[in-house]
Design an enzyme around this catalytic site. Sequence first.
Site, PDB file in Angstrom:
ATOM      1  N   PHE A  60       0.813  -1.230   0.000  1.00  0.00           N
ATOM      2  CA  PHE A  60       0.000   0.000   0.000  1.00  0.00           C
ATOM      3  C   PHE A  60       0.834   1.262   0.000  1.00  0.00           C
ATOM      4  O   PHE A  60       0.351   2.320  -0.389  1.00  0.00           O
ATOM      5  CB  PHE A  60      -0.933   0.007   1.232  1.00  0.00           C
TER       6      PHE A  60
ATOM      7  N   LYS B 172      -1.263  -7.376  -9.188  1.00  0.00           N
ATOM      8  CA  LYS B 172      -2.223  -7.491  -8.085  1.00  0.00           C
ATOM      9  C   LYS B 172      -1.806  -6.431  -7.075  1.00  0.00           C
ATOM     10  O   LYS B 172      -0.951  -6.642  -6.232  1.00  0.00           O
ATOM     11  CB  LYS B 172      -2.144  -8.891  -7.470  1.00  0.00           C
TER      12      LYS B 172
ATOM     13  N   CYS C  26       9.539   1.945   3.513  1.00  0.00           N
ATOM     14  CA  CYS C  26      10.517   0.888   3.778  1.00  0.00           C
ATOM     15  C   CYS C  26      11.896   1.504   3.961  1.00  0.00           C
ATOM     16  O   CYS C  26      12.819   0.850   4.403  1.00  0.00           O
ATOM     17  CB  CYS C  26      10.532  -0.122   2.655  1.00  0.00           C
TER      18      CYS C  26
HETATM   19  P1  NAD Z   1       1.595  -6.631   2.936  1.00  0.00           P
HETATM   20  O1  NAD Z   1       2.618  -7.697   2.947  1.00  0.00           O
HETATM   21  O2  NAD Z   1       0.509  -6.686   3.939  1.00  0.00           O
HETATM   22  O3  NAD Z   1       0.851  -6.593   1.502  1.00  0.00           O
HETATM   23  C1  NAD Z   1       1.599  -6.544   0.303  1.00  0.00           C
HETATM   24  C2  NAD Z   1       0.846  -7.308  -0.785  1.00  0.00           C
HETATM   25  O4  NAD Z   1       0.819  -8.709  -0.449  1.00  0.00           O
HETATM   26  C3  NAD Z   1      -0.612  -6.878  -0.938  1.00  0.00           C
HETATM   27  O5  NAD Z   1      -0.916  -6.849  -2.317  1.00  0.00           O
HETATM   28  C4  NAD Z   1      -1.392  -7.955  -0.195  1.00  0.00           C
HETATM   29  O6  NAD Z   1      -2.662  -8.179  -0.749  1.00  0.00           O
HETATM   30  C5  NAD Z   1      -0.514  -9.195  -0.362  1.00  0.00           C
HETATM   31  N1  NAD Z   1      -0.571 -10.102   0.794  1.00  0.00           N
HETATM   32  C6  NAD Z   1      -0.600  -9.749   2.095  1.00  0.00           C
HETATM   33  N2  NAD Z   1      -0.580 -10.844   2.883  1.00  0.00           N
HETATM   34  C7  NAD Z   1      -0.526 -11.906   2.055  1.00  0.00           C
HETATM   35  C8  NAD Z   1      -0.479 -13.332   2.257  1.00  0.00           C
HETATM   36  N3  NAD Z   1      -0.495 -13.857   3.471  1.00  0.00           N
HETATM   37  N4  NAD Z   1      -0.432 -14.125   1.196  1.00  0.00           N
HETATM   38  C9  NAD Z   1      -0.421 -13.616  -0.067  1.00  0.00           C
HETATM   39  N5  NAD Z   1      -0.462 -12.283  -0.320  1.00  0.00           N
HETATM   40  C10 NAD Z   1      -0.496 -11.436   0.724  1.00  0.00           C
HETATM   41  O7  NAD Z   1       2.389  -5.240   2.998  1.00  0.00           O
HETATM   42  P2  NAD Z   1       1.794  -3.785   3.180  1.00  0.00           P
HETATM   43  O8  NAD Z   1       1.310  -3.614   4.569  1.00  0.00           O
HETATM   44  O9  NAD Z   1       0.882  -3.467   2.061  1.00  0.00           O
HETATM   45  O10 NAD Z   1       3.117  -2.903   2.957  1.00  0.00           O
HETATM   46  C11 NAD Z   1       3.994  -2.574   3.990  1.00  0.00           C
HETATM   47  C12 NAD Z   1       5.195  -3.486   4.002  1.00  0.00           C
HETATM   48  O11 NAD Z   1       5.874  -3.424   2.756  1.00  0.00           O
HETATM   49  C13 NAD Z   1       6.225  -3.085   5.044  1.00  0.00           C
HETATM   50  O12 NAD Z   1       6.691  -4.237   5.676  1.00  0.00           O
HETATM   51  C14 NAD Z   1       7.331  -2.434   4.218  1.00  0.00           C
HETATM   52  O13 NAD Z   1       8.614  -2.466   4.802  1.00  0.00           O
HETATM   53  C15 NAD Z   1       7.268  -3.248   2.979  1.00  0.00           C
HETATM   54  N6  NAD Z   1       7.884  -2.552   1.867  1.00  0.00           N
HETATM   55  C16 NAD Z   1       9.118  -2.962   1.460  1.00  0.00           C
HETATM   56  C17 NAD Z   1       9.746  -2.309   0.419  1.00  0.00           C
HETATM   57  C18 NAD Z   1      11.108  -2.721  -0.039  1.00  0.00           C
HETATM   58  O14 NAD Z   1      11.521  -2.245  -1.061  1.00  0.00           O
HETATM   59  N7  NAD Z   1      11.796  -3.607   0.662  1.00  0.00           N
HETATM   60  C19 NAD Z   1       9.110  -1.237  -0.214  1.00  0.00           C
HETATM   61  C20 NAD Z   1       7.847  -0.851   0.229  1.00  0.00           C
HETATM   62  C21 NAD Z   1       7.242  -1.519   1.275  1.00  0.00           C
END
Ligand code: NAD
Length: 503
Positions: free
Chosen positions: A156, A180, A288
């Site tokens: 997000f 997605k 992040c």
């Molecule tokens: P999230 O993991 O909750 O969701 C990310 C995506 O994965 C979404 O599209 C969601 O629908 C899907 N998803 C969530 N849980 C899932 C599961 N159990 N199985 C399959 N798909 C699943 O992350 P968020 O809250 O949207 O974003 C924040 C996180 O992203 C933080 O941990 C942040 O550090 C990380 N992030 C990392 C980077 C990087 O470059 N390393 C960049 C941006 C954000």
Amino acid sequence: MNDQTQHIKTVPLLINGQLVESKGSRHIPVNDPATQEILATVPCATHAEVEEAIESAKAAFETWKDTPVGDRARLMLRYQHLLKKHHDELGEIVARETGKNLEDAKGDVWRGIEVVEHACNIASLLMGETVENVARKIDCYSITQPLGVCVGITPFNFPAMIPLWMFPMAIACGNSFVLKPSEQDPLTPTRLGELFMEAGAPDGLLQIIHGDKSVVNQLLVHKDTPAISFVGSVSAGEHIYRTGTEHLKRVQALAGAKNHMIIMPDAQKKHVINNLLGSSVGAAGQRCMAISVAVFVGESRRWITEVRDALANVRPGVWTDKESAYGPLISKQAKERVLRFIQEGKDDGADCILDGSKCEIEGFPEGNWVGPTMFKNVTTDMSIYKEEIFGPVLVALEVDDLQNAIEVVNANPYGNGTSIFTSSGAVARKYQHEIKVGQVGINVPVPVPLPMFSFTGWRKSFYGDQHAYGKQAVKFYTETKTITSRWFEEDIDTGVNTSINLK
Ligand code: NAD
């Protein structure tokens, strides 16, 4: 359905070049994080819709893979032009659905545009290598070819930049793509998809499928999705990496972070404080690349109180308020999670020297507000140090020297980004050499690399072996073929080669 929900827009899917309403019965509300107003509802695509998207992407790939590279680059040129034309509009969509302040939201879009600009140069990026005479009269060369239907699963916190990290490079390489996006802010990626179609993308090249983990799981195990790029939390990243690789796919997962800023006593205090403010609580700490740990080395610990005082003056607010430094957290659940960590920090015995847990913004009583928060007297076994909080919470550690600071950072489970503030070149050189972290800033907060480099991460911050962002994205989204060739001079004499009819 009540009166309010009757008028609420349902976010469409993008399948085979058309924006279509999902037949899915499950819908998730997309809330304005400052007011809780429902901006739209996002459907969870059905099994059949995901199937249809993959089939349509497969068909598009068959034509696109043989489309001249110049034509693929021209699509990206038109797309970057349209994104720039709609920069303000896209920034407002990001701001409305994430709560980010407008400048930050436009920055999210701009960083994505830079990747599309990079994709315009795809012909040079795809060039192979040649060595003549690897043996007598035998030449060897490599070519790169696309993989097929690539998949992107995005978080997000950057609803424009992160989808744009993925599909433009994958498509410029000759693939088709199924995106997605996060179910928490799907309006921005949907608009990105519309503009991509307006730029002249052939139908089916980009599919956008909405939903939550059930949709992701279908994409992960499908026989026709050879490459998966993921950005998000560690728990989802580990699941996606394990499941995808178990199904013998190419997977890369960029995951969570706990980024440290090392503050040396020879640093310039005003630069330390200025940079720490934006990088710790900017975007409500939902980056992040946010600095969530300030490591005060030796005498620099005297600045802790000044950092606290400066943070106390940082004011969150709604995106339309130009004076506000950052917005609300994305959801009520995200706010509750951050408040839980703040309480745990207090219970574990850390000193909460600035407490933003009771933050209120006039006129917006329902917003997911958390004010700037800072802890000192923190030890590395506390959850506020070990876990990614993803909120405007800064943890201060104190160590005696640079070596201690390096050991602390290298022992942390995450290795996404770090920065050091110092006026000593030798200190900076030692830090950049010894630190085991992906992105390193020297006298700058943690930098997101421009796309001519690659975004990386160590330990729990990155799973996989290739980087689907920037320069190395070409390696992730293509396969290399090495060709060794030999031509017989007798054939030239008889003209055999020129007489072959290829049709
Ligand atoms: P999230 O993991 O909750 O969701 C990310 C995506 O994965 C979404 O599209 C969601 O629908 C899907 N998803 C969530 N849980 C899932 C599961 N159990 N199985 C399959 N798909 C699943 O992350 P968020 O809250 O949207 O974003 C924040 C996180 O992203 C933080 O941990 C942040 O550090 C990380 N992030 C990392 C980077 C990087 O470059 N390393 C960049 C941006 C954000």
